[in-house]
Design an enzyme around this catalytic site. Sequence first.
Site, PDB file in Angstrom:
ATOM      1  N   THR A 112     -14.612 -42.924   3.367  1.00  0.00           N
ATOM      2  CA  THR A 112     -14.866 -44.315   3.689  1.00  0.00           C
ATOM      3  C   THR A 112     -15.549 -44.465   5.035  1.00  0.00           C
ATOM      4  O   THR A 112     -15.357 -43.649   5.932  1.00  0.00           O
ATOM      5  CB  THR A 112     -13.556 -45.128   3.661  1.00  0.00           C
ATOM      6  OG1 THR A 112     -13.803 -46.425   4.193  1.00  0.00           O
ATOM      7  CG2 THR A 112     -12.474 -44.458   4.474  1.00  0.00           C
ATOM      8  N   ASP A 113     -16.368 -45.502   5.121  1.00  0.00           N
ATOM      9  CA  ASP A 113     -16.924 -45.882   6.422  1.00  0.00           C
ATOM     10  C   ASP A 113     -15.806 -46.409   7.282  1.00  0.00           C
ATOM     11  O   ASP A 113     -14.748 -46.763   6.777  1.00  0.00           O
ATOM     12  CB  ASP A 113     -17.946 -47.010   6.248  1.00  0.00           C
ATOM     13  CG  ASP A 113     -19.138 -46.582   5.429  1.00  0.00           C
ATOM     14  OD1 ASP A 113     -19.495 -45.411   5.523  1.00  0.00           O
ATOM     15  OD2 ASP A 113     -19.685 -47.426   4.719  1.00  0.00           O
ATOM     16  N   LYS A 114     -16.064 -46.508   8.555  1.00  0.00           N
ATOM     17  CA  LYS A 114     -15.044 -47.088   9.426  1.00  0.00           C
ATOM     18  C   LYS A 114     -15.327 -48.580   9.647  1.00  0.00           C
ATOM     19  O   LYS A 114     -14.527 -49.426   9.278  1.00  0.00           O
ATOM     20  CB  LYS A 114     -15.028 -46.375  10.774  1.00  0.00           C
ATOM     21  CG  LYS A 114     -14.026 -46.963  11.745  1.00  0.00           C
ATOM     22  CD  LYS A 114     -14.052 -46.242  13.067  1.00  0.00           C
ATOM     23  CE  LYS A 114     -15.270 -46.568  13.906  1.00  0.00           C
ATOM     24  NZ  LYS A 114     -15.246 -47.927  14.459  1.00  0.00           N
TER      25      LYS A 114
END
Lengths: 503, 414
Positions: free
Chosen positions: A337-339
């Site tokens: 996942t992106d942050k």
Amino acid sequence: MKPPYQETVEAVLAELGSDPQRGLTTHEAEARLRWFGPNTLVSAPPTPAWRRFAAQFQNPLVALMLVATLLSAGIWLIERASELPLEAITILAILLLNAALGFIQEARAEQAVAALKRMTAPTATVMRDGRRHRVLASEVVPGDILLIEEGDAIAADGRVIEAIGLQVSEAALTGESLPITKHTAPLDEVASLGDRRNMVFAGTVVTYGRGRAVVTATGMHTEVGQIADLLQRAEETATPLQAEITRVSRALGAIVIALAVLIIATILLTHSEITVQTIAEALVIGVSLAVAAVPEGLAAILTIVLALGMQRMAQRNVIVRRLAAVETLGSATVICTDKTGTLTRNEMTVRCLVTTNGQVTFTGSGYAPHGQVLGPDERPLGMVRCAPRSRWPFRRQFWPKTASFRIAPAAGQSRATPPKARCASQRPNSACRRRRTHRASASCPSRPSASECPRCTPTRITPIACWSSSRARPTCCSPCAALNSAATQSAHYLSRAANRFWP
Amino acid sequence: MDALAGQALRTLGVAYRTMPRQLDLTAEEIERDLIFLGIFGLLDPPRPEAKAAVTRAAQAGIRVVMITGDHPRTAAAIAAELGIADPGAHVVTGAALHNMDEQALARVVQTTTVYARVSPEQKLRLVQALKQHGHVVAMTGDGVNDAPALKQADIGIAMGITGTDVAKEAADMILTDDNFASIVAAVEEGRGIFSNIRKFLRYLLSSNIGEVLTMFLGLLLAGVLIGAPAVPLLAVHILWINLVTDSGPALALGIDPPAAHLMRRPPRPRGQGVIDRPMWAGLLVTGFTMAVGTLLMFDYALPGGLLTGSGDLVYARTLAFTTLVLFQLFNVFNARSDHERIGVDLFRNRWLWGAVLISLALQIAVVHLPVLQRAFQTASLSAGDWAICILVASSVVWIREGMKVLTRRFTAVR
């Protein structure tokens, strides 16, 4: 008449009757939509209802069942045991009922899926009545001013009228894998599709930059529409699960057909005399066995359950574009996942403040104007509340000219705040301004004495400059706005600290 | 300032100066002789629901990996706050990834959960490396450059709000709220749907196996049971069960609410079929029970055979038919699991009970309404007959429950 890529921008705009700044009027766009039709690629016409109903009988099992019906009708003709061929009628009735139910359910499932697809329908940004509008790509009409930027899929063919570093990947249309830089100047000669550098085409993708284009063709008149027949429409392939279930049903069917043949043979062999009637009876038994073995309702129920599942996922903010993903999800072992924005809120928030006076910590999250100010010993110093002038006071300018903030005493401390809090929340603007005046003239009859709530006096701050690791630009990009918001949020505290030190 | 940066905070200094009322000043002219006030420490805070979602994913045997273009220190701090990595865990940067060959990368992806300063192209490499290890990878993305990685991932997830058209086009799923917690919710729904599909498969296939065995054994044992070749069930009866009384309960099983334990189990291994061995065993036992019970009822009604009765063929078929339908209505509750006891969440799915009652009403109508009696060749049953049918049909529950207890013991011993 020359093609648009050989014309100047002005000529194209004039011909299409569009204004580069204001775009079309909503009224005109509606009229054009009626005239030109929706901006969609017309593939095969929708299957008529009766054919979808007939498809319910295309299942080999149902065909088998119809054979059984004919058989039992045949037996009735021979035997004339009853007034009516009851068994045949009943089988037929059940089959019709089942087909009708299957038809209705499948139609509903399809509708649900279509509704979900609409939620992710492509959109386009166009100028209408001088304003930016986000419209469905299908509502784009010739003459619309299309605003395009990095990441957009272009909704229709258009002549570029403004290009700022605009690069478009036209691989889907021309097969050219490198992005093509677009410009606005007219071309002198006849150019092939890939060389029309002042045109953008439907179905291609902006990889960099931004720009504007005036729409010259929509729907089937676009370049991609011309070759639409050649394009393979992406069929929804069977998911692994559906494939496995089909396999299991087939295996069951095969086993049972073998059994049925066996049984029919046994019956026929054990009978001393073979008549038409015994053959028919044996066949009916065989068919009944086949009917017993195969889960006729399975496929329909599977479709419905998957569609309902997609709907439930949509309620939980997830739209599934490929049915197989529903199954794969259950076996996911890693989520990458992106942050920013996914795990976090993408809202820069002040956590602490260091002045020569010491360090304080702020609580609260995101842009919500609530939080506490904690001193070095984690003791609350007060609450941060802000009474901004509008919902997004910091969007328009680099710094607000004035912003009123106050720190109310935390609960348990002396000097009650409720009257002030109400005043600030109801009419922030006037209330704050009035109090500012009050501060100037120390005794005002309408206001409680200054000593009653000295900490509530709003402070006027005019910040002058800020610097940070990434030098803030005086534009309205959202990180900057966020920084400003956060900074101003607690600027009050800072100024108070400063006041204490530099009176 | 270093102290703030150490806490992964962005810093912002503020200074002030009293200004003359003159607006045509350049930035250089304004930004001097400032009086320094202090420094803010800023942070993009984690979403409040993200931490719980990370914990839930961990319970469900799913590793959460953070891949960000942000600063390594910020990434580490947020990861630690959310429980993605231990405080002080190693953060792999894009630069480090760039220098790794495939083997080194393969080792690194096994353990690393935080990647920082990673470019979209490197995301693609990470996905490939993870997939090579047999992982089923879900990957989020929003930009144009993320599209290849989204396509490569087993489940590409695009952001609904910040995502570009290109990313959405490449993705399998779209998050309408861009929220990590929604991914975990989707995994839960996905598992729920899969488990529900297994439920109605269990239900429908055991019905089919029961019917086939009834017909087959009925013909085979015709001599023992009645002394003449006569099928225990007519084609219409079987059609009625498969298409009418079975469909409602099967659909209701398909929308069973997801059980809590779904998210406490490791993910289903990739490639594992929907019907596994315990399920086949359960199907065969259930089908066999149903066939034996149905045939016993058939025999019970007819003169001769193992049990001697005094009814005619129509009456016997009605008994057998009704018993089989009731078997299935009891079997609904078995079908909800291969392992769990029947009492677990028995009343949570109201649709299930509704569907069972409707099917029961339909069966009563087929047996007792004169019109349907003629169509389905059935005869009225007495209250006593119904009671016996119900009693026999309920055996499927006891047998399956006994089997589940044995399986549990057996697996516990092993």
